[in-house]
Design an enzyme around this catalytic site. Sequence first.
Site, PDB file in Angstrom:
ATOM      1  N   SER B  22     -11.664 -17.150  -9.223  1.00 42.93           N
ATOM      2  CA  SER B  22     -10.784 -16.782  -8.115  1.00 42.93           C
ATOM      3  C   SER B  22      -9.964 -15.534  -8.450  1.00 42.93           C
ATOM      4  O   SER B  22      -9.446 -15.384  -9.555  1.00 42.93           O
ATOM      5  CB  SER B  22      -9.839 -17.938  -7.808  1.00 42.93           C
ATOM      6  OG  SER B  22      -8.978 -17.595  -6.748  1.00 42.93           O
ATOM      7  N   ASN B  75      -1.763  -9.123 -14.368  1.00 45.71           N
ATOM      8  CA  ASN B  75      -1.796  -8.865 -12.931  1.00 45.71           C
ATOM      9  C   ASN B  75      -0.677  -9.610 -12.235  1.00 45.71           C
ATOM     10  O   ASN B  75      -0.244 -10.669 -12.684  1.00 45.71           O
ATOM     11  CB  ASN B  75      -3.161  -9.254 -12.336  1.00 45.71           C
ATOM     12  CG  ASN B  75      -3.218 -10.726 -11.994  1.00 45.71           C
ATOM     13  OD1 ASN B  75      -2.716 -11.157 -10.947  1.00 45.71           O
ATOM     14  ND2 ASN B  75      -3.799 -11.515 -12.890  1.00 45.71           N
ATOM     15  N   ILE B  77      -0.610  -9.942  -8.400  1.00 42.96           N
ATOM     16  CA  ILE B  77      -1.099  -9.648  -7.046  1.00 42.96           C
ATOM     17  C   ILE B  77      -0.208 -10.354  -6.013  1.00 42.96           C
ATOM     18  O   ILE B  77       0.075  -9.796  -4.951  1.00 42.96           O
ATOM     19  CB  ILE B  77      -2.579 -10.106  -6.877  1.00 42.96           C
ATOM     20  CG1 ILE B  77      -3.455  -9.558  -8.006  1.00 42.96           C
ATOM     21  CG2 ILE B  77      -3.116  -9.714  -5.507  1.00 42.96           C
ATOM     22  CD1 ILE B  77      -3.582  -8.069  -8.099  1.00 42.96           C
ATOM     23  N   GLY B  78       0.202 -11.560  -6.353  1.00 43.13           N
ATOM     24  CA  GLY B  78       1.088 -12.287  -5.426  1.00 43.13           C
ATOM     25  C   GLY B  78       0.351 -12.959  -4.284  1.00 43.13           C
ATOM     26  O   GLY B  78       0.897 -13.149  -3.204  1.00 43.13           O
ATOM     27  N   LEU B  79      -0.925 -13.309  -4.546  1.00 41.38           N
ATOM     28  CA  LEU B  79      -1.705 -14.117  -3.601  1.00 41.38           C
ATOM     29  C   LEU B  79      -1.806 -13.514  -2.200  1.00 41.38           C
ATOM     30  O   LEU B  79      -1.679 -14.210  -1.193  1.00 41.38           O
ATOM     31  CB  LEU B  79      -1.129 -15.541  -3.529  1.00 41.38           C
ATOM     32  CG  LEU B  79      -1.385 -16.350  -4.794  1.00 41.38           C
ATOM     33  CD1 LEU B  79      -0.399 -17.483  -4.902  1.00 41.38           C
ATOM     34  CD2 LEU B  79      -2.803 -16.883  -4.820  1.00 41.38           C
ATOM     35  N   ASN B 105     -10.346 -21.475  -3.146  1.00 43.97           N
ATOM     36  CA  ASN B 105      -9.126 -21.650  -3.939  1.00 43.97           C
ATOM     37  C   ASN B 105      -7.948 -21.787  -2.976  1.00 43.97           C
ATOM     38  O   ASN B 105      -7.786 -20.993  -2.053  1.00 43.97           O
ATOM     39  CB  ASN B 105      -8.938 -20.447  -4.865  1.00 43.97           C
ATOM     40  CG  ASN B 105      -7.732 -20.600  -5.780  1.00 43.97           C
ATOM     41  OD1 ASN B 105      -6.589 -20.428  -5.353  1.00 43.97           O
ATOM     42  ND2 ASN B 105      -7.976 -20.924  -7.040  1.00 43.97           N
ATOM     43  N   CYS B 138      -0.562 -20.349 -10.526  1.00 40.25           N
ATOM     44  CA  CYS B 138      -0.305 -18.920 -10.309  1.00 40.25           C
ATOM     45  C   CYS B 138       1.042 -18.540 -10.920  1.00 40.25           C
ATOM     46  O   CYS B 138       2.066 -19.121 -10.572  1.00 40.25           O
ATOM     47  CB  CYS B 138      -0.300 -18.572  -8.823  1.00 40.25           C
ATOM     48  SG  CYS B 138       0.066 -16.823  -8.565  1.00 40.25           S
ATOM     49  N   LYS B 173      -6.923 -26.274 -11.136  1.00 42.29           N
ATOM     50  CA  LYS B 173      -6.853 -25.153 -12.093  1.00 42.29           C
ATOM     51  C   LYS B 173      -5.469 -25.115 -12.716  1.00 42.29           C
ATOM     52  O   LYS B 173      -4.457 -25.001 -12.006  1.00 42.29           O
ATOM     53  CB  LYS B 173      -7.147 -23.835 -11.367  1.00 42.29           C
ATOM     54  CG  LYS B 173      -7.257 -22.627 -12.301  1.00 42.29           C
ATOM     55  CD  LYS B 173      -7.758 -21.412 -11.545  1.00 42.29           C
ATOM     56  CE  LYS B 173      -7.978 -20.217 -12.458  1.00 42.29           C
ATOM     57  NZ  LYS B 173      -8.491 -19.049 -11.728  1.00 42.29           N
ATOM     58  N   ASN B 200      -6.093 -20.768 -16.094  1.00 42.68           N
ATOM     59  CA  ASN B 200      -5.632 -19.589 -15.362  1.00 42.68           C
ATOM     60  C   ASN B 200      -5.015 -18.601 -16.359  1.00 42.68           C
ATOM     61  O   ASN B 200      -4.922 -18.887 -17.559  1.00 42.68           O
ATOM     62  CB  ASN B 200      -4.593 -20.014 -14.317  1.00 42.68           C
ATOM     63  CG  ASN B 200      -4.496 -19.046 -13.142  1.00 42.68           C
ATOM     64  OD1 ASN B 200      -4.747 -17.851 -13.284  1.00 42.68           O
ATOM     65  ND2 ASN B 200      -4.122 -19.547 -11.988  1.00 42.68           N
TER      66      ASN B 200
END
Lengths: 258, 296
Positions: B22, B75, B77-79, B105, B138, B173, B200
Amino acid sequence: MLKVFETEIIESSELSPSTYIVKINGSISYEPGQFVMVSLLEQFSILPRPFSIFYAENGNFSILFKVFGGWTKKLAESPKNTKVRVVGPCGTGFISAMKRYKITHSPSKILFIAGGLGIASLFSSMIHFSKEQKVLIFGGRTQQDIIIRDRIESVPNLDVHITTQDGSLGTKGVVTDVLYNIPFDDFDIALCCGPVPMIKALKEFWDRQAVKVPLLCSMEERMACGIGICFSCVVKTSDNYKLCCKYGPVFLHSELIL
Amino acid sequence: MQNWFKAEIGNIKFESPVILASGTAGYGIELEGIVDFTKIGGIVTKGISMRDRQGNPPPRISEFSINGTTIGLLNSIGLQNPGVKHFTEKILPQIMRLPTMVIVNVFGETEKEYAEVIKFIENESDTPPHAYELNLSCPNTEKGGIEFGVNTKSVAKIVRKTRKVTKRPIIVKFSPFSEIIKNLMKTAIDEGADAFTLVNSIPAAVRDQKGFFFKGGLSGPVLKPIALRCIIEAKEKFPDAKIIGCGGIYSEKDAVEFLDAGAILIQIGTANFLDPQIGHRIAEKLINYFKEKSQR
């Protein structure tokens, strides 16, 4: 069409201190403003690096870059036959962007504005529009930034204005200083590529002077994949973040939020 | 049809041990024409939430180097995602045309959002995915993600609620905290999780050239030994657990280490950026490993 291929370097040549042209074996069907992601097969790096496609001919293509770290130094010093992986051509180039923004496909007069290495992306556009009337404003900090002058001089139908911040070549100042003398009504489109502060200054000029000529800006952002799978390289626009590698690198100035 | 490899999670069968992780393979459709999906066991989509998310402002990545050699990528990215409605209507039907298993995901800012996302897809999609992966790890959001993935009660609630809304496999995850994972896995198994993606990216920070600290999830080669430890310890405690190994896999040799450590499948993440074809290349090279294994 986007492809992934392993190939080799044909030659690397130094243009000026720390600026290099690397010629890579392989034909690539691209449009001006598109780029390639390059990695060295025998030198691990976690990410490939993006480079504008500077020029392509007879089954090979060239990239133009400055050495700014260990990896670009290795690339610059790579001998003939060094193995590389290429992903490309990537992104939306100037021609597709003109279509997307419904800007004329057949401009008769075009303004180009390059800052330093931004010339790499604009050079192939100038060749593409070789028959059309063109004006190039090319700015740099010093005369050393004003690269590939001989190649630029060979582009037909092109008037060139050079600016340097230290006055070592051309007009002393920055590209926007020259813009005050440009008769914008004569132009159908303007294309620019250079550092973000330059593009920001151009956008401000366009807004302040209410210039109606559409300005297409080739943007740069930290990039990981180059093909839209990592969502790293976003550029802020009036319609949220957009991927520099896929929607861009060419954006219309009015949608950019800088 | 390939016959050199078989693995099952719940009611779905994987025909290759290699899955694209993902956040490192977009929605898969971006890779059409580049990746040979018939050689790929599956793809995990970018994280999907109920509402659309803009993600974090750039820069979103930074590299971690030692003596000029980059060994990790951070990274943040912030989803970024278009929200479950747009995803279900416009994107998922395109992904489901790929000849591989599709795992969506799922991310939530609240414990119940995970189940809401899955319920939406289950109710509204004519082309549902084969499985779901719950992002409980995350490191780049203020709410949700890793906040839930280190808390037994949250893990229990999220897995329980999602289990109620789908019969499809649920894969959890986790972040690479081996001590915590062991406790959380027990909870997730009790609540009906079918498998685990370990691991992750790990929360980290680097100082960039301008002196700013960049916070993000660290992945790449530096994550590999940490991921391996998590898998080995998880497997020691739960020998029957189905584990998908993930973290710094760049080669067939790396993949074999994860498989020998007890993973039944592996995910390729950050390496996809360097070579988008690395997944199917590794899969091709693993054929011999599995052939030899079957003859042992």
